[in-house]
Design a protein around this motif. Structure first.
Motif, PDB file in Angstrom:
ATOM      1  N   ALA A 144       0.778  -1.344   0.012  1.00 21.23           N
ATOM      2  CA  ALA A 144      -0.122  -0.152  -0.101  1.00 21.23           C
ATOM      3  C   ALA A 144       1.030   1.434  -0.042  1.00 21.23           C
ATOM      4  O   ALA A 144       0.611   2.260  -0.857  1.00 21.23           O
ATOM      5  CB  ALA A 144      -0.942  -0.100   1.252  1.00 21.23           C
ATOM      6  N   LYS A 145       1.853   1.225   0.780  1.00 19.77           N
ATOM      7  CA  LYS A 145       2.680   2.540   0.852  1.00 19.77           C
ATOM      8  C   LYS A 145       3.617   2.700  -0.532  1.00 19.77           C
ATOM      9  O   LYS A 145       3.574   3.550  -1.192  1.00 19.77           O
ATOM     10  CB  LYS A 145       3.709   2.264   2.019  1.00 19.77           C
ATOM     11  CG  LYS A 145       3.332   2.416   3.556  1.00 19.77           C
ATOM     12  CD  LYS A 145       4.116   2.331   4.507  1.00 19.77           C
ATOM     13  CE  LYS A 145       3.655   2.779   5.813  1.00 19.77           C
ATOM     14  NZ  LYS A 145       3.603   3.941   6.255  1.00 19.77           N
ATOM     15  N   THR A 146       3.899   1.553  -1.023  1.00 17.90           N
ATOM     16  CA  THR A 146       4.783   1.619  -2.154  1.00 17.90           C
ATOM     17  C   THR A 146       3.819   2.031  -3.318  1.00 17.90           C
ATOM     18  O   THR A 146       4.118   2.687  -4.335  1.00 17.90           O
ATOM     19  CB  THR A 146       5.216   0.447  -2.532  1.00 17.90           C
ATOM     20  OG1 THR A 146       6.223  -0.057  -1.301  1.00 17.90           O
ATOM     21  CG2 THR A 146       6.213   0.402  -3.928  1.00 17.90           C
ATOM     22  N   SER A 147       2.447   1.664  -3.360  1.00 20.61           N
ATOM     23  CA  SER A 147       1.466   1.881  -4.432  1.00 20.61           C
ATOM     24  C   SER A 147       1.226   3.426  -4.317  1.00 20.61           C
ATOM     25  O   SER A 147       1.199   3.963  -5.355  1.00 20.61           O
ATOM     26  CB  SER A 147       0.355   1.167  -4.291  1.00 20.61           C
ATOM     27  OG  SER A 147       0.524  -0.168  -4.275  1.00 20.61           O
ATOM     28  N   ALA A 178       2.818  -3.816  -6.159  1.00 22.33           N
ATOM     29  CA  ALA A 178       2.319  -2.193  -6.073  1.00 22.33           C
ATOM     30  C   ALA A 178       2.270  -1.707  -7.452  1.00 22.33           C
ATOM     31  O   ALA A 178       1.419  -1.329  -7.876  1.00 22.33           O
ATOM     32  CB  ALA A 178       3.623  -1.553  -5.477  1.00 22.33           C
ATOM     33  N   ALA A 179       3.147  -2.286  -8.405  1.00 21.30           N
ATOM     34  CA  ALA A 179       2.671  -2.093  -9.841  1.00 21.30           C
ATOM     35  C   ALA A 179       1.586  -2.548 -10.337  1.00 21.30           C
ATOM     36  O   ALA A 179       0.873  -2.021 -10.936  1.00 21.30           O
ATOM     37  CB  ALA A 179       3.933  -2.655 -10.665  1.00 21.30           C
ATOM     38  N   ALA A 180       1.201  -3.853  -9.941  1.00 19.28           N
ATOM     39  CA  ALA A 180      -0.018  -4.316 -10.313  1.00 19.28           C
ATOM     40  C   ALA A 180      -1.244  -3.546  -9.632  1.00 19.28           C
ATOM     41  O   ALA A 180      -2.406  -3.449 -10.310  1.00 19.28           O
ATOM     42  CB  ALA A 180      -0.193  -5.838  -9.967  1.00 19.28           C
ATOM     43  N   SER A 181      -1.058  -3.101  -8.414  1.00 23.88           N
ATOM     44  CA  SER A 181      -2.236  -2.473  -7.615  1.00 23.88           C
ATOM     45  C   SER A 181      -2.444  -1.001  -8.605  1.00 23.88           C
ATOM     46  O   SER A 181      -3.587  -0.649  -8.622  1.00 23.88           O
ATOM     47  CB  SER A 181      -1.732  -2.109  -6.277  1.00 23.88           C
ATOM     48  OG  SER A 181      -1.722  -3.037  -5.542  1.00 23.88           O
ATOM     49  N   VAL A 182      -1.440  -0.462  -9.203  1.00 21.58           N
ATOM     50  CA  VAL A 182      -1.580   0.766  -9.848  1.00 21.58           C
ATOM     51  C   VAL A 182      -2.106   0.589 -11.114  1.00 21.58           C
ATOM     52  O   VAL A 182      -2.646   1.449 -11.853  1.00 21.58           O
ATOM     53  CB  VAL A 182      -0.511   1.652  -9.766  1.00 21.58           C
ATOM     54  CG1 VAL A 182      -0.567   2.644 -10.532  1.00 21.58           C
ATOM     55  CG2 VAL A 182      -0.098   1.927  -8.255  1.00 21.58           C
ATOM     56  N   GLY A 183      -1.772  -0.526 -11.839  1.00 22.48           N
ATOM     57  CA  GLY A 183      -1.855  -0.988 -13.223  1.00 22.48           C
ATOM     58  C   GLY A 183      -0.695  -0.525 -14.123  1.00 22.48           C
ATOM     59  O   GLY A 183      -0.887  -0.570 -15.236  1.00 22.48           O
ATOM     60  N   VAL A 184       0.344  -0.202 -13.635  1.00 21.83           N
ATOM     61  CA  VAL A 184       1.552  -0.307 -14.468  1.00 21.83           C
ATOM     62  C   VAL A 184       2.287  -1.593 -14.793  1.00 21.83           C
ATOM     63  O   VAL A 184       2.076  -2.695 -13.967  1.00 21.83           O
ATOM     64  CB  VAL A 184       2.657   0.419 -13.324  1.00 21.83           C
ATOM     65  CG1 VAL A 184       3.899   0.533 -13.816  1.00 21.83           C
ATOM     66  CG2 VAL A 184       2.055   1.923 -12.991  1.00 21.83           C
ATOM     67  N   THR A 185       3.122  -1.858 -15.680  1.00 18.44           N
ATOM     68  CA  THR A 185       3.352  -2.891 -16.454  1.00 18.44           C
ATOM     69  C   THR A 185       4.723  -2.917 -15.785  1.00 18.44           C
ATOM     70  O   THR A 185       5.645  -1.906 -15.982  1.00 18.44           O
ATOM     71  CB  THR A 185       3.519  -3.080 -17.878  1.00 18.44           C
ATOM     72  OG1 THR A 185       2.474  -2.935 -18.510  1.00 18.44           O
ATOM     73  CG2 THR A 185       4.065  -4.258 -18.224  1.00 18.44           C
TER      74      THR A 185
END
Length: 268
Positions: free
Chosen positions: A48-51, A82-89
Motif C-alpha cells: 500500500a505504501k509503495t503503491s 505495487a505496480a499491479a495495484s496501480v496498473g503499471v506494467t
C-alpha cells in the motif's frame, strides 16, 4: 483463493481477508545471514505504501512501463504487487531508456540512469535500510516510503486484460498472470498452509511464480532464499526442517514450469 480474483492485487486482497496474520514471505540472504519474515498484513502494508509512492509522488498511471532491475528479494515482491495495484506494467530487466520509470538495486544504478523518467533506488540492506549516501539522480526508496499512507485506492480501476508483467519475452495480462499462477500452484501441489522453499531468481517466470505468485494464488507461503547455492547441504536440510517447508523448488527448469519441485512432508 477466490475464483473471482483477476489481478495480482486481487490475490493479495483475498489473502488479507482470509488470514492476515499468516506468513507470506520469509526472505533469506545467504551471503549476509539476513532473515526477514513478512505476514500477509505486513506485506500488504508495504505494498500500500509503495503503491501510494508510485501513484502519488512518482505520478505513475495505468499503462506506464516500469523497468524493474532488482534481484529476488522481498522488496522486489513488494514492487511487483505495487505496480499491479496501480496498473503499471512491471518489465523484469527492462530497458530503462524505453521505460517511463525505473526501480533499481545498488548493482544496477549505472544502467538505470538511462531512464528519462522517475528513478528509484533500493539499497537492499537488512531491515529495509537506506543508502549511507543517496545516489545522485535517484529517490531513495527507504527514505520515501515510510511516510506514505497505509491504505491505497487507485485513481483508475485496474483492467485485468491490460499488460501487468513482462518477463523473458512474454507479456502477461493481470488475468493471464493469475491463471498461470494458479496452474503452477496446482502442479506444485500447493494448498493453504503449504510452505515452498525456492532459490530461483526473479529473472524468469518460473522464478517469479515460485517466489511469489503461485504461493499467493494458493494461500500458501514462500521461503525465498537469495544465493541459496552458497548454503551447504546440511544447513539446507536444517532450514527445510526449521521453516517447516513442505515443497521445494530450488531452481527453475526449462520453459514449461516448476518441474524440479518435491514434496517434503505434510502441509504445515
Amino acid at each position: 483463493m477466490n475464483a473471482s480474483d483477476r489481478t495480482p492485487a486481487d490475490l493479495l486482497r483475498s489473502a488479507l481477508a482470509a488470514d492476515p496474520g499468516r506468513p507470506l514471505i520469509t526472505f533469506y540472504d545467504d551471503a549476509t545471514g539476513e532473515r526477514v519474515e513478512l505476514s500477509v498484513a505486513t506485506f500488504a502494508n508495504w505494498v500500500a505504501k509503495t503503491s501510494n509512492l508510485l501513484q502519488g509522488d512518482l505520478a505513475a498511471e495505468p499503462g506506464d512501463r516500469l523497468a524493474l532491475l532488482l534481484p529476488a528479494h522481498w522488496q522486489s515482491a513488494v514492487w511487483l504487487l505495487a505496480a499491479a495495484s496501480v496498473g503499471v506494467t512491471a518489465e523484469i530487466g527492462g530497458d530503462p531508456a524505453d521505460a517511463d520509470l525505473v526501480v533499481a538495486g545498488p548493482d544496477a544504478l549505472a544502467e538505470a540512469r538511462a531512464c528519462g523518467g522517475e528513478r528509484v533506488a533500493l539499497a537492499l540492506r537488512p531491515l529495509g535500510g537506506r543508502f549511507p549516501q543517496p545516489p545522485a539522480g535517484f529517490a531513495d526508496y527507504a527514505v520515501e516510503v515510510p511516510g506514505q499512507g497505509d491504505r491505497f485506492a487507485p485513481f483508475a480501476a485496474v483492467d485485468p486484460a491490460a499488460p501487468a508483467l513482462s518477463v523473458g519475452g512474454d507479456v502477461l495480462t493481470g488475468a493471464g498472470l493469475v491463471e498461470r499462477a494458479r496452474a503452477d500452484a496446482a502442479r506444485l501441489g500447493l494448498a493453504p498452509g503449504s510452505r515452498l522453499l525456492t532459490g530461483a531468481g526473479y529473472d524468469s517466470w518460473e522464478g517469479l511464480s515460485a517466489g511469489l505468485y503461485a504461493p499467493l494464488a494458493a494461500g500458501a507461503s514462500v521461503v525465498l532464499c537469495r544465493r541459496l547455492d552458497q548454503l551447504p547441504a546440511a544447513q539446507l536440510a536444517r532450514r527445510i526442517e526449521s521453516e517447516r517447508v513442505t515443497v521445494t523448488t530450488l531452481l527453475p527448469v526449462g520453459d514449461t514450469g516448476l518441474e524440479d519441485s518435491s514434496n517434503t512432508g505434510d502441509d504445515a
